[in-house]
Design an enzyme around this catalytic site. Structure first.
Site, PDB file in Angstrom:
ATOM      1  N   TYR A 257     -15.633  -0.117  -9.078  1.00  0.00           N
ATOM      2  CA  TYR A 257     -15.801   0.480 -10.296  1.00  0.00           C
ATOM      3  C   TYR A 257     -14.378  -0.525 -11.413  1.00  0.00           C
ATOM      4  CZ  TYR A 257     -17.404   4.153  -7.865  1.00  0.00           C
ATOM      5  OH  TYR A 257     -18.065   5.811  -7.440  1.00  0.00           O
TER       6      TYR A 257
ATOM      7  N   TYR B 289     -11.910   9.555  -2.417  1.00  0.00           N
ATOM      8  CA  TYR B 289     -12.716   8.917  -2.327  1.00  0.00           C
ATOM      9  C   TYR B 289     -12.435   7.412  -2.260  1.00  0.00           C
ATOM     10  CZ  TYR B 289     -14.196  11.895  -5.461  1.00  0.00           C
ATOM     11  OH  TYR B 289     -14.562  13.362  -5.944  1.00  0.00           O
TER      12      TYR B 289
ATOM     13  N   GLU C  48     -14.428  22.424  -9.765  1.00  0.00           N
ATOM     14  CA  GLU C  48     -14.416  21.971  -8.765  1.00  0.00           C
ATOM     15  C   GLU C  48     -14.053  20.881  -8.475  1.00  0.00           C
ATOM     16  OE1 GLU C  48     -18.824  20.823  -8.328  1.00  0.00           O
ATOM     17  OE2 GLU C  48     -19.245  23.242  -8.274  1.00  0.00           O
ATOM     18  N   PRO C  49     -12.158  20.465  -8.727  1.00  0.00           N
ATOM     19  CA  PRO C  49     -11.319  19.653  -9.090  1.00  0.00           C
ATOM     20  C   PRO C  49     -11.989  18.735  -7.107  1.00  0.00           C
ATOM     21  CG  PRO C  49     -10.228  21.314  -8.743  1.00  0.00           C
ATOM     22  CD  PRO C  49     -11.508  21.913  -8.267  1.00  0.00           C
ATOM     23  N   GLY C  50     -12.085  17.622  -7.328  1.00  0.00           N
ATOM     24  CA  GLY C  50     -11.615  16.541  -6.010  1.00  0.00           C
ATOM     25  C   GLY C  50     -10.400  15.589  -6.051  1.00  0.00           C
TER      26      GLY C  50
ATOM     27  N   GLY D 160     -13.768  16.824 -12.320  1.00  0.00           N
ATOM     28  CA  GLY D 160     -13.611  15.855 -13.484  1.00  0.00           C
ATOM     29  C   GLY D 160     -12.148  15.101 -13.704  1.00  0.00           C
TER      30      GLY D 160
ATOM     31  N   CYS E 123     -15.448 -11.486   3.311  1.00  0.00           N
ATOM     32  CA  CYS E 123     -15.739 -12.527   3.277  1.00  0.00           C
ATOM     33  C   CYS E 123     -16.916 -12.209   1.518  1.00  0.00           C
ATOM     34  CB  CYS E 123     -16.272 -12.523   4.104  1.00  0.00           C
ATOM     35  SG  CYS E 123     -15.403 -14.046   5.499  1.00  0.00           S
ATOM     36  N   GLU E 124     -15.855 -11.264   0.333  1.00  0.00           N
ATOM     37  CA  GLU E 124     -16.721 -11.678  -0.503  1.00  0.00           C
ATOM     38  C   GLU E 124     -15.418 -12.221  -1.643  1.00  0.00           C
ATOM     39  OE1 GLU E 124     -19.888  -9.022  -1.832  1.00  0.00           O
ATOM     40  OE2 GLU E 124     -20.117  -8.339  -0.039  1.00  0.00           O
TER      41      GLU E 124
END
Ligand code: LLP
Length: 439
Positions: A327, A391, A285-287, A240, A362-363
Site C-alpha cells: 500500500y 495486518y 468491528e475495529p481490528g 476502520g 529479491c524485489e
C-alpha cells in the site's frame, strides 16, 4: 503521532517494560514483539467511550488484523466478540474460547461447503449477496433462522484505494436500493433477519465518513424496519478506525467520536421508531485500532550499501511486513539501540542521515522506507518498525523461502515466546514429491 516511545537508562527502546535489544538477543531477529497491556488498554478505551453514551454496545474484534492465539485470548478475556471473515477465522475464534454467540461470520464469496461448516458451529451468518441468501436456504432450514445482511451504503473511505469497501466500485454488500426487497425476500423464504451490517473501509482517521455512513446505514435500517417489518437485534457499523502511523498524523479522539456516532445512532432509532423497549445493539468491528500500535517488528541491520543511494539492509522484508510494499504505507522506524533522541529527530538534527531501508527479498519494491531520516545507522544496529500489530504477521508469507518470524508477548517487563520461528523444514509442509521425481 504520539510516538509513545519508551527509552530505558541504556538508551535502548523499551516495550512493555522489556528492553528491545535484550529481546533481539534472546529470541533472534526478525521478531514481532506484542505488548499485552497496550491491547487491553486499547480495548477498554473504545469500550468505555461508547458504553458511556450507549450501553447496548458490543465490540467485534476484526481478527483478520492479528489472529495470534494469545492476542485472541487477551481480547476474549477483555470480553470482546469477533468479526470473522472466513471459516478459518471462525475455527480460530472457537479454538481460542469465544462461544459461538460471540462470533459474527461476514464471508465474501463463500461456498456452500463453507456456509455449511459455519452453520454447524452455531455462529451467526451475515450475508453479503442474494446469491448467498439463496444458497444458504438450501444448506439450512430457513424457518426462523437468524441472519443479517451487509449493505453497501455508497460511502467509502480508507488509507488506500484497496482498503475502501463502500461505494460503487466495491464488491461488498447488497445495494442500498435493494435492501427492503432483500429483507422481504429473506422473510418470505422463512428466514428471520435480525441485523444489518456495513463496513466502509480501513485506516480512517477522519470522523466524517463514519458519521455519514452511520447516518446512511440508519436510514436504510429504518426503511427496512418499516418496509419489511423487521425488529433489529443489532446494527453493525463495521470497523476502520485508523491509528496514526506518520509523525504528523493525529489520534482519532475516541471519546468525542463515540459521542457523535452514538448520537446519530440514537436519534435515528427514535426517528424510525426503533427505540422501543428492545433497542438494537450497536456493534463496531475495529481490528487495527485494538492491536495496531501494540506490536513492533525488530529487524537487524546487516548491510550498509552506498550505491546510487544509501541503503540500510535489514534481515526481514515484505514477506514479513507487507504493508509498505503493498500500500506504500508509512511505518515509523526507530533505531532501537540508539533510541535516546529518536523523538526529536528531524532533517536538521546533527548526525542524521537520509536513507532507504531495504528488506532482504529479491524485489526492488522491497523497501520499508525511502528517504527516511535516521541517526547514523551502522551494521549490527537494531531497527524497531513501529505499529506492526495489525495486518503484519497476519499478512506475512514465506516468499523467497524465508521462514516466518517468531512472536513474543511482553507484559510487566517479562517476555514469553508465543510463536516459534519457522524452520527451513516448515517451508515444505504438506508438499508431496511424486515417486517418479524422487532422487
Ligand atoms: N470489518 C470488516 C468486515 C472488514 O473487512 C474489516 C477489514 C474490518 C472490520 C476491520 O477494519 P480495521 O478496523 O482493522 O480497519 N490489509 C489492510 C487492511 C485491510 C482491512 C480489511 N478489512 C492494511 O494493512 O491496511
Amino acid at each position: 503521532m504520539d510516538l509513545n516511545l519508551k527509552v530505558n537508562q541504556k538508551g535502548h527502546m523499551d516495550i512493555g517494560g522489556a528492553d528491545t535489544v535484550e529481546l533481539a538477543e534472546e529470541y533472534g531477529t526478525p521478531l514481532y514483539v506484542i505488548d499485552e497491556d497496550r491491547i487491553r488498554d486499547n480495548y477498554k478505551r473504545v469500550y468505555n467511550a461508547f458504553t458511556k453514551y450507549y450501553s447496548d454496545f458490543k465490540i467485534l474484534y476484526a481478527c483478520k488484523a492479528n489472529t495470534n492465539l494469545s492476542v485472541m485470548r487477551i481480547l476474549e478475556e477483555e470480553g470482546s466478540c469477533v468479526d470473522a471473515v472466513s471459516p478459518g477465522e471462525v475455527y480460530t475464534s472457537l479454538k481460542t474460547g469465544f462461544s459461538p454467540d460471540r462470533i459474527l461470520f461476514t464471508g465474501n464469496n463463500v461456498t456452500n461447503e463453507e456456509l455449511k461448516y459455519v452453520d454447524g458451529t452455531g455462529v451467526r451468518i451475515n450475508l453479503d449477496s442474494i446469491s448467498q441468501l439463496k444458497r444458504l436456504s438450501k444448506v439450512v432450514d430457513p424457518e426462523g433462522y437468524k441472519i443479517s445482511f451487509r449493505v453497501n451504503p455508497m460511502v467509502g473511505a480508507g488509507h488506500h484505494e484497496h482498503c475502501i469497501t463502500g461505494g460503487e466500485m466495491s464488491k461488498f454488500g447488497i445495494k442500498e436500493s435493494e435492501a427492503v426487497e432483500v429483507y422481504q425476500m429473506a422473510k418470505d423464504m422463512g428466514f428471520n433477519p435480525i441485523g444489518m451490517h456495513t463496513h466502509i473501509g480501513s485506516g480512517i482517521l477522519d470522523p466524517e465518513p463514519f458519521k455519514l455512513a452511520t447516518t446512511v446505514l440508519m436510514d436504510i435500517a429504518g426503511k427496512v424496519a418499516q418496509g419489511a417489518d423487521i425488529d433489529f437485534e443489532f446494527l453493525d457499523l463495521g470497523g476502520g478506525l485508523g491509528i496514526p502511523y506518520e509523525p504528523e498524523e493525529n489520534l482519532l479522539d475516541i471519546d468525542p467520536f463515540a459521542e457523535e456516532i452514538t448520537g446519530i445512532f440514537k436519534s435515528k432509532l427514535s426517528e424510525y421508531g426503533m427505540d422501543g423497549a428492545k433497542k438494537p445493539y450497536m456493534y463496531i468491528e475495529p481490528g487495527r485500532y485494538l492491536v495496531g500500535d501494540a506490536a513492533i517488528l525488530l529487524s537487524r541491520v546487516n548491510t550498509i550499501k552506498e550505491s546510487y543511494r544509501k541503503f540500510i539492509g535489514v534481515d526481514s522484508g515484505f514477506n514479513t511486513l507487507l504493508r509498505p510494499a503493498m500500500y506504500g504505507s508509512y511505518h515509523h522506524i526507530v533505531v532501537a539501540n540508539k533510541a535516546k533522541d529518536a523523538k526529536e529527530i528531524n532533517e536538521n538534527t546533527p548526525g542524521v542521515e537520509k536513507i532507504d531501508v531495504a528488506g532482504n527479498v529479491c524485489e526492488s519494491g522491497d523497501l520499508f522506507a525511502r528517504d527516511r531520516i535516521l541517526p547514523k545507522v551502522e551494521e549490527g544496529d537494531l531497527l524497531a518498525i513501529m505499529n506492526a500489530g495489525a495486518y503484519s504477521f497476519s499478512m506475512a508469507s514465506q516468499y523467497n523461502s524465508r521462514p516466518r518470524p517468531a512472536e513474543v508477548l511482553v507484559s510487566d517487563g517479562k517476555s514469553e515466546i508465543i510463536r516459534e520461528r519457522e524452520t527451513y523444514e516448515d517451508l515444505y509442509n504438506n508438499q508431496i514429491v511424486p515417486k517418479r521425481l524422487e532422487k
